[in-house]
Write a protein that holds these residues in place. Structure first.
Motif, mmCIF file in Angstrom:
data_model
loop_
_atom_site.group_PDB
_atom_site.id
_atom_site.type_symbol
_atom_site.label_atom_id
_atom_site.label_comp_id
_atom_site.label_asym_id
_atom_site.label_seq_id
_atom_site.Cartn_x
_atom_site.Cartn_y
_atom_site.Cartn_z
ATOM 1 N N CYS A 97 0.801 -1.221 0.000
ATOM 2 C CA CYS A 97 0.000 0.000 0.000
ATOM 3 C C CYS A 97 0.834 1.271 0.000
ATOM 4 O O CYS A 97 0.289 2.369 0.133
ATOM 5 N N THR A 98 2.157 1.144 -0.120
ATOM 6 C CA THR A 98 2.996 2.344 -0.168
ATOM 7 C C THR A 98 3.642 2.511 -1.543
ATOM 8 O O THR A 98 4.717 3.083 -1.674
ATOM 9 N N GLN A 99 2.981 2.001 -2.575
ATOM 10 C CA GLN A 99 3.425 2.227 -3.944
ATOM 11 C C GLN A 99 3.045 3.655 -4.370
ATOM 12 O O GLN A 99 2.119 4.237 -3.810
ATOM 13 N N PRO A 100 3.762 4.187 -5.402
ATOM 14 C CA PRO A 100 4.854 3.549 -6.135
ATOM 15 C C PRO A 100 6.175 3.611 -5.375
ATOM 16 O O PRO A 100 6.391 4.481 -4.539
ATOM 17 N N TYR A 101 7.041 2.654 -5.713
ATOM 18 C CA TYR A 101 8.382 2.615 -5.158
ATOM 19 C C TYR A 101 9.340 3.285 -6.145
ATOM 20 O O TYR A 101 9.142 3.224 -7.359
ATOM 21 N N THR A 102 10.376 3.909 -5.620
ATOM 22 C CA THR A 102 11.346 4.617 -6.458
ATOM 23 C C THR A 102 12.757 4.172 -6.104
ATOM 24 O O THR A 102 13.103 4.079 -4.922
ATOM 25 N N ILE A 103 13.566 3.917 -7.133
ATOM 26 C CA ILE A 103 14.982 3.628 -6.926
ATOM 27 C C ILE A 103 15.813 4.688 -7.639
ATOM 28 O O ILE A 103 15.462 5.137 -8.736
ATOM 29 N N LYS A 104 16.891 5.104 -6.997
ATOM 30 C CA LYS A 104 17.845 6.039 -7.578
ATOM 31 C C LYS A 104 19.207 5.368 -7.580
ATOM 32 O O LYS A 104 19.627 4.815 -6.563
ATOM 33 N N VAL A 105 19.893 5.432 -8.733
ATOM 34 C CA VAL A 105 21.179 4.741 -8.884
ATOM 35 C C VAL A 105 22.222 5.706 -9.448
ATOM 36 O O VAL A 105 21.925 6.465 -10.384
ATOM 37 N N HIS A 106 23.421 5.655 -8.887
ATOM 38 C CA HIS A 106 24.584 6.390 -9.397
ATOM 39 C C HIS A 106 25.682 5.384 -9.721
ATOM 40 O O HIS A 106 25.934 4.467 -8.927
ATOM 41 N N ALA A 107 26.342 5.554 -10.856
ATOM 42 C CA ALA A 107 27.586 4.823 -11.112
ATOM 43 C C ALA A 107 28.713 5.551 -10.383
ATOM 44 O O ALA A 107 28.734 6.786 -10.313
ATOM 45 N N VAL A 108 29.665 4.784 -9.833
ATOM 46 C CA VAL A 108 30.747 5.358 -9.038
ATOM 47 C C VAL A 108 32.072 4.726 -9.466
ATOM 48 O O VAL A 108 32.149 3.506 -9.655
ATOM 49 N N THR A 109 33.118 5.545 -9.631
ATOM 50 C CA THR A 109 34.465 5.043 -9.898
ATOM 51 C C THR A 109 35.446 5.785 -8.989
ATOM 52 O O THR A 109 35.040 6.603 -8.159
ATOM 53 N N GLU A 110 36.738 5.501 -9.207
ATOM 54 C CA GLU A 110 37.766 6.156 -8.406
ATOM 55 C C GLU A 110 38.904 6.635 -9.299
ATOM 56 O O GLU A 110 39.201 6.037 -10.333
ATOM 57 N N LYS A 111 39.562 7.708 -8.863
ATOM 58 C CA LYS A 111 40.800 8.153 -9.486
ATOM 59 C C LYS A 111 41.944 7.256 -8.991
ATOM 60 O O LYS A 111 41.788 6.534 -8.003
ATOM 61 N N PRO A 112 43.107 7.293 -9.644
ATOM 62 C CA PRO A 112 44.239 6.487 -9.169
ATOM 63 C C PRO A 112 44.614 6.760 -7.707
ATOM 64 O O PRO A 112 45.106 5.878 -7.015
ATOM 65 N N ASN A 113 44.363 7.996 -7.246
ATOM 66 C CA ASN A 113 44.696 8.325 -5.852
ATOM 67 C C ASN A 113 43.602 7.940 -4.864
ATOM 68 O O ASN A 113 43.706 8.214 -3.673
ATOM 69 N N GLY A 114 42.527 7.303 -5.376
ATOM 70 C CA GLY A 114 41.448 6.856 -4.502
ATOM 71 C C GLY A 114 40.292 7.821 -4.367
ATOM 72 O O GLY A 114 39.286 7.489 -3.717
ATOM 73 N N SER A 115 40.387 9.019 -4.941
ATOM 74 C CA SER A 115 39.280 9.968 -4.876
ATOM 75 C C SER A 115 38.065 9.406 -5.612
ATOM 76 O O SER A 115 38.199 8.798 -6.676
#
Length: 233
Positions: free
Chosen positions: A110-128
Motif C-alpha cells: 500500500c505504499t506504492q509507487p516505489y522509487t529507486i535512484k542509482v549512481h555509477a561510481v568510480t575512483e581516481k588512481p589516488n582513490g578519490s
C-alpha cells in the motif's frame, strides 16, 4: 692555416649540435602523451524495477536491474550506489554493489509507487571518488483507498451518533487512522477501514446545524475525506 682549422672545427660543432637538436625534437614528438585525468562516469542505462510477487496480506517483493554507463570516464573500480524508497519517502533499502542489479526488496504493497535512484561510481588512481549523475525509476500503482460515508442522527440532548461505513472500493486488509471533526473541532479519532465499520458518539453539541468531517489517512500517505451535516434541536 690555423684560421682554416678553427673554421672547420666550428662547422663540425655546429653540425653536431644541429643533429642533436633534431634527434631530441623527434624523440619529444614520438613520446607517449600524458594519461588523461579520469572523469565521473555517465548515467546507468535501462534502469527498471520488476515485481517478484508478494507474501501475506500486504507484503510486496520487487528487484532492480540496469546496464553499465556507456562512458565510464576512465576511472577504476566501477560500482553502483542505490537508494530505494516508498511513496511516503520511507527508506526501503540503500547500499552499494558491483553488480548491475539489486534486491530482493520487500515493502508494504500500500505504499506504492516505489522509487529507486542509482549512481555509477568510480575512483581516481589516488582513490578519490567520482560519482556519476542520478538515474531513477518507479514501479507500482496501487492506491489502497479508504473510502467511507457518514450517517449522523441526534440521540439525546446535544448528543449525536455517527455511523462510519466503509465504501467501495475497500480492502479488509487496509485501514488507517481517522479523525472526525465537528465544525472544525476534533471530536473523535480511531482506526477506519479494514474489516469492520466504525461508529462514534459526539456530545455537547449546541442546537443548530453542524458540519461533520472524517479524514482518514491511507498507508500511502493520501487522505480520504467523508462529510455530512447534522441538525441538533
Amino acid at each position: 692555416m690555423n684560421g682554416a682549422l678553427d673554421r672547420s672545427l666550428k662547422a663540425a660543432v655546429l653540425i653536431a649540435a644541429t643533429s642533436l637538436t633534431a634527434v631530441l625534437g623527434a624523440g619529444a614528438a614520438n613520446a607517449a602523451p600524458a594519461a588523461s585525468e579520469p572523469t565521473p562516469p555517465g548515467p546507468v542505462q535501462g534502469l527498471h524495477l520488476d515485481s517478484r510477487g508478494g507474501e501475506g496480506a500486504r507484503v510486496a517483493y520487487f528487484d532492480a536491474g540496469w546496464k553499465a554507463p556507456a562512458d565510464t570516464g576512465g576511472g577504476k573500480n566501477l560500482h553502483y550506489a542505490y537508494d530505494v524508497r516508498d511513496t511516503t519517502g520511507r527508506k526501503i533499502d540503500a547500499g552499494q554493489t558491483d553488480a548491475t542489479a539489486a534486491g530482493r526488496f520487500d515493502a508494504d504493497r500500500c505504499t506504492q509507487p516505489y522509487t529507486i535512484k542509482v549512481h555509477a561510481v568510480t575512483e581516481k588512481p589516488n582513490g578519490s571518488v567520482l560519482v556519476g549523475p542520478e538515474t531513477s525509476a518507479t514501479f507500482g500503482s496501487l492506491t489502497c483507498e479508504i473510502n467511507s460515508s457518514l450517517a449522523a442522527k441526534q440521540t439525546g440532548p446535544g448528543t449525536v451518533h455517527v455511523d462510519i461505513k466503509r465504501e467501495a472500493p475497500w480492502d479488509p486488509e487496509v485501514g488507517g487512522p481517522g479523525v472526525l471533526t465537528a465544525d472544525g473541532q476534533k471530536v473523535w479519532s480511531g482506526s477506519v477501514g479494514g474489516a469492520e465499520d466504525e461508529e462514534a458518539t459526539i456530545s455537547g453539541l449546541k442546537p443548530g446545524t453542524h458540519h461533520l468531517k472524517l479524514t482518514t489517512r491511507s498507508p500511502n500517505g493520501h487522505d480520504y475525506v467523508a462529510t455530512t451535516d447534522v441538525t441538533v434541536k
